[in-house]
Design a protein around this motif. Structure first.
Motif, PDB file in Angstrom:
ATOM      1  N   ALA A  55       0.860  -1.457  -0.132  1.00  0.00           N
ATOM      2  CA  ALA A  55       0.106   0.102  -0.171  1.00  0.00           C
ATOM      3  C   ALA A  55       0.850   1.245   0.005  1.00  0.00           C
ATOM      4  N   GLN A  58       2.265   1.759  -3.427  1.00  0.00           N
ATOM      5  CA  GLN A  58       1.568   2.359  -4.429  1.00  0.00           C
ATOM      6  C   GLN A  58       1.125   3.624  -4.148  1.00  0.00           C
ATOM      7  N   ILE A  59       1.152   4.251  -2.677  1.00  0.00           N
ATOM      8  CA  ILE A  59       0.967   5.555  -2.800  1.00  0.00           C
ATOM      9  C   ILE A  59       2.153   6.447  -3.068  1.00  0.00           C
ATOM     10  N   ILE A  73       0.454   6.764   5.566  1.00  0.00           N
ATOM     11  CA  ILE A  73      -0.206   5.877   6.115  1.00  0.00           C
ATOM     12  C   ILE A  73       0.750   5.198   7.292  1.00  0.00           C
ATOM     13  N   THR A 124      -5.487   4.558   7.005  1.00  0.00           N
ATOM     14  CA  THR A 124      -4.417   3.447   6.330  1.00  0.00           C
ATOM     15  C   THR A 124      -5.364   2.161   6.103  1.00  0.00           C
ATOM     16  N   TYR A 127      -6.606   1.784   2.399  1.00  0.00           N
ATOM     17  CA  TYR A 127      -5.244   1.747   1.357  1.00  0.00           C
ATOM     18  C   TYR A 127      -4.906   0.293   1.492  1.00  0.00           C
ATOM     19  N   ARG A 130      -7.312  -1.762  -0.661  1.00  0.00           N
ATOM     20  CA  ARG A 130      -7.083  -1.291  -2.236  1.00  0.00           C
ATOM     21  C   ARG A 130      -6.164  -2.460  -2.665  1.00  0.00           C
ATOM     22  N   THR A 131      -5.387  -3.073  -2.009  1.00  0.00           N
ATOM     23  CA  THR A 131      -4.127  -3.695  -2.640  1.00  0.00           C
ATOM     24  C   THR A 131      -4.632  -4.871  -3.275  1.00  0.00           C
TER      25      THR A 131
END
Length: 178
Positions: A55, A58-59, A73, A124, A127, A130-131
């Motif tokens: 995560a 990706q951010i 996060i 957090t 996110y 979302r992975t």
């Protein structure tokens, strides 16, 4: 008739699959030796550390395209403890960072009001989901306000003043890009 799969109904992917088995086993062995935990707990906490790093990576990727996409996060205490161990195994940690973020995922020891209040952890969790990886509630629920970083290692919310490297390395945050 066409049948489509609903992504939300699909089983979340096992985070262990993110890295080679030998690398996962090495991280698990290091953690188990230091923390004297069961095999089950160790495998789960290493997996959740990988979910967190995925995560965070990706951010970082999104923020390079659009700086407004950056969101801080935070890990929970057990996930942070696993992260600390992984940082010491650089031959595994660096490739993980590069694979997930195209750069080093830095760790800054922080304990601040954002963490203490639970706001950082609440931010957090989405996110992590979302992975598409399995987010284990054992390591994320009821962990609000925790950090394995005691006040003496706190770097003022990531705003510690850094000095010049005197030409040995670039000044400012150091990022390796591939």
């Amino acid at each position: 008739m066409t049948v489509t799969a609903d992504r939300s109904a699909q089983a979340a992917k096992n985070p262990r699959e993110l890295i080679p088995a030998w690398a996962f086993d090495l991280l698990a062995s290091d953690f188990r030796k230091k923390h004297h935990t069961s095999h089950r707990y160790t495998e789960h906490v290493i997996g959740q550390m990988l979910v967190f790093l995925k995560a965070a990576g990706q951010i970082r990727r999104d923020a390079r395209k659009d700086p407004a996409a950056y969101v801080r996060i935070v890990p929970t205490r057990p996930v942070d403890e696993a992260w600390h161990e992984a940082l010491q195994r650089t031959e595994v940690y660096l490739p993980i960072s590069l694979a997930f973020a195209d750069s080093v995922i830095h760790h800054r020891p922080v304990m601040d009001d954002d963490i203490r209040s639970g706001a950082a952890l609440a931010r957090t969790i989405p996110y992590l989901h979302r992975t598409g990886l399995y987010v284990d509630p054992e390591f994320w629920d009821a962990e609000t306000g925790s950090s394995c970083c005691p006040p003496e290692c706190n770097d003022m919310g990531g705003k510690a003043v850094t000095g010049s490297w005197g030409g040995l390395a670039p000044d400012g945050p150091f990022t390796i890009r591939v």
